[in-house]
Design an enzyme around this catalytic site. Structure first.
Site, PDB file in Angstrom:
ATOM      1  N   ARG A 183       0.847  -1.208   0.000  1.00 47.44           N
ATOM      2  CA  ARG A 183       0.000   0.000   0.000  1.00 47.44           C
ATOM      3  C   ARG A 183       0.877   1.251   0.000  1.00 47.44           C
ATOM      4  NH1 ARG A 183      -5.298  -0.292   0.611  1.00 47.44           N
ATOM      5  NH2 ARG A 183      -6.275  -2.194   1.367  1.00 47.44           N
ATOM      6  N   ARG A 184       1.899   1.244   0.819  1.00 46.50           N
ATOM      7  CA  ARG A 184       2.804   2.401   0.877  1.00 46.50           C
ATOM      8  C   ARG A 184       3.566   2.574  -0.438  1.00 46.50           C
ATOM      9  NH1 ARG A 184       5.086   1.078   6.875  1.00 46.50           N
ATOM     10  NH2 ARG A 184       3.250   1.805   8.010  1.00 46.50           N
ATOM     11  N   ARG A 193      -4.589  -9.954  -3.038  1.00 48.33           N
ATOM     12  CA  ARG A 193      -5.363 -11.198  -3.206  1.00 48.33           C
ATOM     13  C   ARG A 193      -4.665 -12.383  -2.549  1.00 48.33           C
ATOM     14  NH1 ARG A 193      -9.882 -11.192  -2.724  1.00 48.33           N
ATOM     15  NH2 ARG A 193      -9.751 -13.401  -3.085  1.00 48.33           N
ATOM     16  N   ALA A 194      -3.362 -12.450  -2.625  1.00 47.13           N
ATOM     17  CA  ALA A 194      -2.633 -13.551  -1.989  1.00 47.13           C
ATOM     18  C   ALA A 194      -2.854 -13.526  -0.479  1.00 47.13           C
ATOM     19  CB  ALA A 194      -1.145 -13.463  -2.314  1.00 47.13           C
ATOM     20  N   TYR A 231       2.969 -20.038  -2.264  1.00 46.20           N
ATOM     21  CA  TYR A 231       1.817 -19.475  -2.962  1.00 46.20           C
ATOM     22  C   TYR A 231       1.886 -17.945  -2.942  1.00 46.20           C
ATOM     23  CZ  TYR A 231      -3.008 -17.838  -3.451  1.00 46.20           C
ATOM     24  OH  TYR A 231      -4.136 -17.153  -3.820  1.00 46.20           O
ATOM     25  N   PHE A 232       2.138 -17.390  -1.753  1.00 42.51           N
ATOM     26  CA  PHE A 232       2.189 -15.941  -1.615  1.00 42.51           C
ATOM     27  C   PHE A 232       3.296 -15.347  -2.472  1.00 42.51           C
ATOM     28  CE2 PHE A 232       3.224 -11.879   0.230  1.00 42.51           C
ATOM     29  CZ  PHE A 232       1.983 -11.342   0.521  1.00 42.51           C
ATOM     30  N   TYR A 254       2.389 -15.808  -6.221  1.00 40.60           N
ATOM     31  CA  TYR A 254       1.320 -14.911  -6.653  1.00 40.60           C
ATOM     32  C   TYR A 254       1.834 -13.475  -6.734  1.00 40.60           C
ATOM     33  CZ  TYR A 254      -3.739 -13.988  -7.204  1.00 40.60           C
ATOM     34  OH  TYR A 254      -4.985 -13.673  -7.679  1.00 40.60           O
ATOM     35  N   VAL A 285      -5.439 -12.070   1.144  1.00 40.92           N
ATOM     36  CA  VAL A 285      -6.848 -12.357   1.435  1.00 40.92           C
ATOM     37  C   VAL A 285      -7.135 -13.844   1.268  1.00 40.92           C
ATOM     38  CG1 VAL A 285      -9.225 -11.960   0.650  1.00 40.92           C
ATOM     39  CG2 VAL A 285      -7.649 -10.031   0.914  1.00 40.92           C
ATOM     40  N   GLU A 313      -8.464 -16.385   4.160  1.00 41.77           N
ATOM     41  CA  GLU A 313      -9.721 -17.131   4.031  1.00 41.77           C
ATOM     42  C   GLU A 313      -9.539 -18.609   4.359  1.00 41.77           C
ATOM     43  OE1 GLU A 313     -11.744 -14.342   0.551  1.00 41.77           O
ATOM     44  OE2 GLU A 313     -10.673 -16.172  -0.005  1.00 41.77           O
ATOM     45  N   ARG A 349       1.225 -19.100  -8.824  1.00 39.00           N
ATOM     46  CA  ARG A 349       0.555 -19.488  -7.588  1.00 39.00           C
ATOM     47  C   ARG A 349      -0.027 -20.894  -7.667  1.00 39.00           C
ATOM     48  NH1 ARG A 349      -3.525 -17.744 -10.657  1.00 39.00           N
ATOM     49  NH2 ARG A 349      -5.671 -18.225 -10.097  1.00 39.00           N
TER      50      ARG A 349
END
Length: 145
Positions: free
Chosen positions: A30-31, A51-52, A93-94, A97, A54, A58, A104
């Site tokens: 974000r920064r 997305r990775a 995965y992270f 992605y 989130v 989940e 991913r």
């Protein structure tokens, strides 16, 4: 009692730390891309990181439930080992992605496979408990005979 759950507890703490790492990666992204909350869209690089994180969040409650059920009802060592493999797959995965959405796939297949093994171990362990506790059938004893 604690000697029957210490491995599960250790994997749980590692999982929480991994989730914290994923959260921090979103904050850094974000920064870097100038995207303030509550916005969730931006450049593809940011969206993949978001997305990775989130997706990992989940699946985390599902992972924890299966880890503990398999560990308590089937075998703590096996569940903990599978938990470590799952956490490694989630990390891959992270990272995959973050680089490209196509990278991913292999880690998510590994992680999903581990979850299915944990489901099977949980079901077998719980079934064995019910059969032995309520019906007096010890399947493990019958298989050894």
């Amino acid at each position: 009692m604690l000697d029957q759950i210490h491995l599960l507890a250790a994997v749980t703490v590692l999982g929480v730390l991994e989730q914290a790492y994923f959260f921090l990666q979103v904050i850094y992204a974000r920064r870097a891309f100038g995207i303030s909350p509550p916005k969730i869209s931006g450049p593809p690089e940011f969206e993949r990181i978001f997305r990775a994180q989130v997706n990992s969040s989940e699946y985390f409650p599902i992972f924890l439930a299966l880890l503990w059920q398999a560990g308590l009802f089937f075998h703590q060592g096996l569940a903990a080992a599978l938990g470590l493999v799952y956490l490694y797959a989630r990390y891959r995965y992270f990272v995959g992605y973050k680089a490209s959405s196509s990278e991913r796939l292999a880690p998510i297949y590994l992680g999903t496979g581990v979850l299915w093994i944990l489901v099977a171990a949980s079901v077998l362990g719980i079934l064995h408990f019910f059969l032995s506790h309520y019906m007096g059938l010890n399947i493990l004893h019958l298989l050894k005979a």
